[in-house]
Write a protein that holds these residues in place. Structure first.
Motif, PDB file in Angstrom:
ATOM      1  N   MET A   1       0.824  -1.183   0.000  1.00  0.00           N
ATOM      2  CA  MET A   1       0.000   0.000   0.000  1.00  0.00           C
ATOM      3  C   MET A   1       0.880   1.264   0.000  1.00  0.00           C
ATOM      4  N   GLY A   2       1.975   1.214   0.760  1.00  0.00           N
ATOM      5  CA  GLY A   2       2.900   2.338   0.839  1.00  0.00           C
ATOM      6  C   GLY A   2       3.549   2.625  -0.503  1.00  0.00           C
ATOM      7  N   VAL A   3       3.850   1.596  -1.290  1.00  0.00           N
ATOM      8  CA  VAL A   3       4.467   1.764  -2.606  1.00  0.00           C
ATOM      9  C   VAL A   3       3.491   2.466  -3.553  1.00  0.00           C
ATOM     10  N   LEU A   4       2.232   2.073  -3.517  1.00  0.00           N
ATOM     11  CA  LEU A   4       1.220   2.719  -4.359  1.00  0.00           C
ATOM     12  C   LEU A   4       1.081   4.196  -3.996  1.00  0.00           C
ATOM     13  N   PHE A   5       1.094   4.480  -2.704  1.00  0.00           N
ATOM     14  CA  PHE A   5       0.998   5.864  -2.252  1.00  0.00           C
ATOM     15  C   PHE A   5       2.214   6.662  -2.734  1.00  0.00           C
ATOM     16  N   ALA A   6       3.390   6.080  -2.651  1.00  0.00           N
ATOM     17  CA  ALA A   6       4.618   6.744  -3.088  1.00  0.00           C
ATOM     18  C   ALA A   6       4.586   7.013  -4.590  1.00  0.00           C
ATOM     19  N   VAL A   7       4.112   6.040  -5.377  1.00  0.00           N
ATOM     20  CA  VAL A   7       4.018   6.209  -6.832  1.00  0.00           C
ATOM     21  C   VAL A   7       3.016   7.311  -7.172  1.00  0.00           C
ATOM     22  N   ALA A   8       1.883   7.338  -6.476  1.00  0.00           N
ATOM     23  CA  ALA A   8       0.879   8.376  -6.716  1.00  0.00           C
ATOM     24  C   ALA A   8       1.430   9.755  -6.348  1.00  0.00           C
TER      25      ALA A   8
END
Length: 158
Positions: A1-8
């Motif tokens: 979930m943290g990776v998706l947030f970082a990419v966004a």
């Protein structure tokens, strides 16, 4: 979930950076257009004012601004025909005098300028225009600005 947030977050940051860069580039191009347009206007002014004889003439072509053959030693008022920094083309709109000669130039771009105020007095009519093509760099003898750089602001009405 943290990776998706970082990419966004990175995507949003890149979009913001792109928007700021585009605005900065447009402002830079506008400043260049004002400079180049003024170079054309000044070249036309010099060609006109230095016409030999009593009857003043505007140039019939840009080539005459680059090399004025009316003298024994040719005079040069422009180094070259500059590119329009807005459209990135060598083609310019031309403001013609009644005899077909050139009294001014303008960009052919129909884009909306970002700069809408704080123009030099001689270009005050550029304020609140809808298109770059409304920025007309024209030399009219009765609007001539003296070539001397040391003119008091109180005397410089243009």
């Amino acid at each position: 979930m943290g990776v998706l947030f970082a990419v966004a977050l990175m995507g949003a940051s890149l979009a913001l950076i792109g928007s700021v860069w585009r605005t900065s580039q447009q402002r830079e191009n506008e400043q260049e257009l004002l400079f180049i347009g003024d170079q054309f206007r000044r070249a036309i002014l010099l060609y006109y004012e230095r016409t030999p004889g009593a009857v003043k003439q505007y140039p019939m072509s840009f080539e005459q601004l680059i090399k004025d053959d009316r003298y024994l030693v040719p005079k040069r008022y422009l180094r070259r025909v500059y590119r329009d920094p807005i459209s990135n083309e060598l083609e310019w709109g031309i403001v013609h005098f009644t005899d077909g000669s050139i009294m001014g130039v303008y960009s052919l771009s129909t884009k909306t300028p970002r700069k809408q105020s704080n123009f030099k007095a001689i270009y005050a009519e550029f304020a609140n225009t809808n298109h770059y093509s409304d920025w007309r760099f024209v030399y009219r003898p009765y609007q001539a600005q003296p070539l001397a750089a040391t003119i008091p602001k109180s005397l410089n009405k243009q």
